[in-house]
Design an enzyme around this catalytic site. Structure first.
Site, PDB file in Angstrom:
ATOM      1  N   GLY A 229       1.361 -58.239 -25.178  1.00  0.00           N
ATOM      2  CA  GLY A 229       2.131 -57.403 -24.267  1.00  0.00           C
ATOM      3  C   GLY A 229       1.456 -56.065 -24.035  1.00  0.00           C
ATOM      4  CB  SER A 230       2.749 -52.936 -22.598  1.00  0.00           C
ATOM      5  OG  SER A 230       3.773 -52.474 -23.461  1.00  0.00           O
ATOM      6  CD  GLU A 249      -4.226 -60.025 -25.012  1.00  0.00           C
ATOM      7  OE1 GLU A 249      -4.689 -58.943 -24.579  1.00  0.00           O
ATOM      8  OE2 GLU A 249      -3.522 -60.778 -24.337  1.00  0.00           O
ATOM      9  CG  LEU A 250      -1.907 -54.536 -27.778  1.00  0.00           C
ATOM     10  CD1 LEU A 250      -1.968 -53.231 -28.559  1.00  0.00           C
ATOM     11  CD2 LEU A 250      -0.474 -55.023 -27.663  1.00  0.00           C
ATOM     12  CB  CYS A 283      -4.605 -59.370 -20.722  1.00  0.00           C
ATOM     13  SG  CYS A 283      -2.876 -59.493 -21.201  1.00  0.00           S
ATOM     14  CD  GLU A 377      -3.149 -54.246 -18.740  1.00  0.00           C
ATOM     15  OE1 GLU A 377      -3.601 -55.388 -18.896  1.00  0.00           O
ATOM     16  OE2 GLU A 377      -2.305 -53.727 -19.494  1.00  0.00           O
TER      17      GLU A 377
END
Length: 472
Positions: A229-230, A249-250, A283, A377
């Site tokens: 996520g964020s 996992e960002l 991502c 992002e």
């Protein structure tokens, strides 16, 4: 697809609750289905049941785990069209990309099946300095225990599968929270899992609100938290997670370098896909392009022409290339970032307009780090293209970010490629392709703000298994 009602999957049972969750199609806002949110009491039942089957899971034979995982894989393949339609409806992902995601999910379970059969036992010859005794050590690996998985909306099936499949292969019970916007494909997967011989309660799939979901982070009975996520939410979760292992996992704002030796005929269609697949809500979206000055204008002009030919519309139409973003709030955010960049000096090559939750594929040039579209992002269909003179300049531009997930490098010069691989601060460098490529076997994750640890079945299992040594 006719509107359905989905039960949620808790402790090996399909149940309903008093908290109804409506799932709407982001393309036209139609009601796709209803399902339910789990509260803390449902979650507690799932935790207790998962812990009760922990020993049974640990003792499952590798052949039994292999059979279970292969059955899941085969059933996903057999139902790929239906599953892809569900995924497309809940997420507005164009059908061709939804089908690819379902196929990847099936393949990920197949990879996990193979990994479940591998003997990880190690044998060591041991001796101590200035001591005469020599002994032997046997290292074996044991399931870490109960796992909490939190998956995002953008790959609602495959990113969930990258938590579920290695957990089953490792012999760990898991409780998964899918994104509340896109839980349906995961709940379809629950039906497939329920038909296997996996002990009931080994897997629960529970949509939850943020308050209940945060118990996955804070409850000490969970031994590993795997979150996608964020960055803001992920690092906050790590701070709240206590003694459990954490894999994050960002996301990022991935760079793509087009060197002077690159083949533009090869690079352009790949760059188009990396730029605008699933409206950039990926991502590893190819967000920043660094193009050698000798190819810069040709690249901008030809990518612009290709972008103009993208077909937008209903995600269920097989011809559709790009559709709506997940919701209008995010589309408004992206529109504002584009306007801000133009006000600060960026040049608009194409796109830039919003229609409800649809944002036109947008190309900007002359971007810099004062602009959110370049520094943050964007998670939308927007790319920035800048030129460079030397490979060292391109590497500096690629590294000048707080993120570090993946980078694409188009080059036919091995010296340039080696320099990029050694010096670019990311978890993965993709040669002659965009960073928007992930192979499901590979270690996947980032550095800096992009995360902690690695996914990919084999590498996820390393976090889900604890080594123990017998010395004799």
């Amino acid at each position: 697809m006719q509107k359905q009602n989905y039960s949620i999957y808790s402790a090996g049972k399909f149940i309903t609750t008093n908290h109804v969750l409506e799932i709407h199609n982001p393309f036209n806002q139609s009601l796709v289905a209803t399902t339910y949110l789990a509260d803390k009491f449902v979650l507690e039942e799932a935790i207790i049941k998962a812990l009760s089957v922990k020993a049974e899971l640990q003792n499952l034979s590798s052949q039994k785990k292999y059979n279970i995982l292969k059955q899941i894989s085969n059933e996903i393949y057999a139902n790929r069209k239906k599953l892809a339609e569900v995924l497309s409806l809940e997420s507005a992902k164009p059908l061709k990309y939804a089908l690819a995601e379902i196929d990847r999910s099936a393949y990920t379970f197949s990879i996990a099946a193979e990994e479940s059969k591998k003997d990880r036992t190690e044998h060591l010859a041991l001796e101590r300095i200035l001591q005469t005794d020599k002994r032997n050590g046997t290292v074996d690996y044991f399931p870490i225990g109960l796992i909490a998985g939190i998956a995002p909306f953008n790959f609602p099936m495959n990113l969930a599968v990258h938590k579920l499949a290695p957990a089953i292969a490792s012999g760990c019970p898991i409780i998964l929270k899918p994104a509340s916007r896109t839980p349906l494909s995961c709940l379809e997967l629950a039906k497939i899992i329920d038909r296997t011989e996996l002990p009931k309660g080994s897997v629960s799939i529970l949509p939850m609100d943020r308050t209940t979901g945060n118990l996955l982070v804070t409850d000490e009975r969970f031994k590993l938290l795997s979150f996608t996520g964020s960055p803001d939410i992920g690092w906050k979760m790590k701070a709240q997670s206590g003694k459990k292992k954490v894999v994050l996992e960002l996301g990022g704002n991935a760079a793509t370098i087009i060197t002077k030796s690159a083949d533009l005929k090869d690079a352009l269609p790949k760059s188009l896909m990396g730029a605008f697949a699933y409206s950039g809500q990926i991502c590893i979206h190819a967000q920043r392009f660094m193009v050698h000055s000798s190819l810069y204008q040709s690249f901008v002009d030809e990518l612009n022409a290709l972008t103009q030919n993208l077909i937008s519309g209903n995600p269920l139409e097989t011809a559709t290339d790009i559709s709506n973003m997940i919701d209008e709030a995010n589309a408004v955010r992206v529109e504002n970032w584009i306007k801000e960049a133009i006000e600060q000096g960026a040049q608009l090559i194409c796109g830039g307009k919003r229609h409800g939750s649809y944002v036109e594929p947008t190309i900007l040039t002359n971007c810099n780090h004062t602009m959110k579209v370049y520094a943050e992002e964007v998670f939308g269909p927007v790319i920035c293209i800048n030129s460079y003179q030397t490979i060292e300049d391109a590497i500096d531009q690629a590294n000048n970010t707080k993120f570090g997930l993946q980078c694409g490098v188009f080059t036919n010069d091995n010296i340039e490629l080696e320099k990029c691989f050694k010096q670019i601060e990311v978890g993965g460098v993709i040669h002659n392709n965009v960073p928007t490529i992930r192979y499901d076997q590979m270690p996947y994750g980032g550095v800096k703000e992009s995360g902690l640890g690695r996914e990919g079945v084999r590498y996820a299992m390393l976090d889900m298994l604890e080594p123990k040594i017998l010395v004799k």
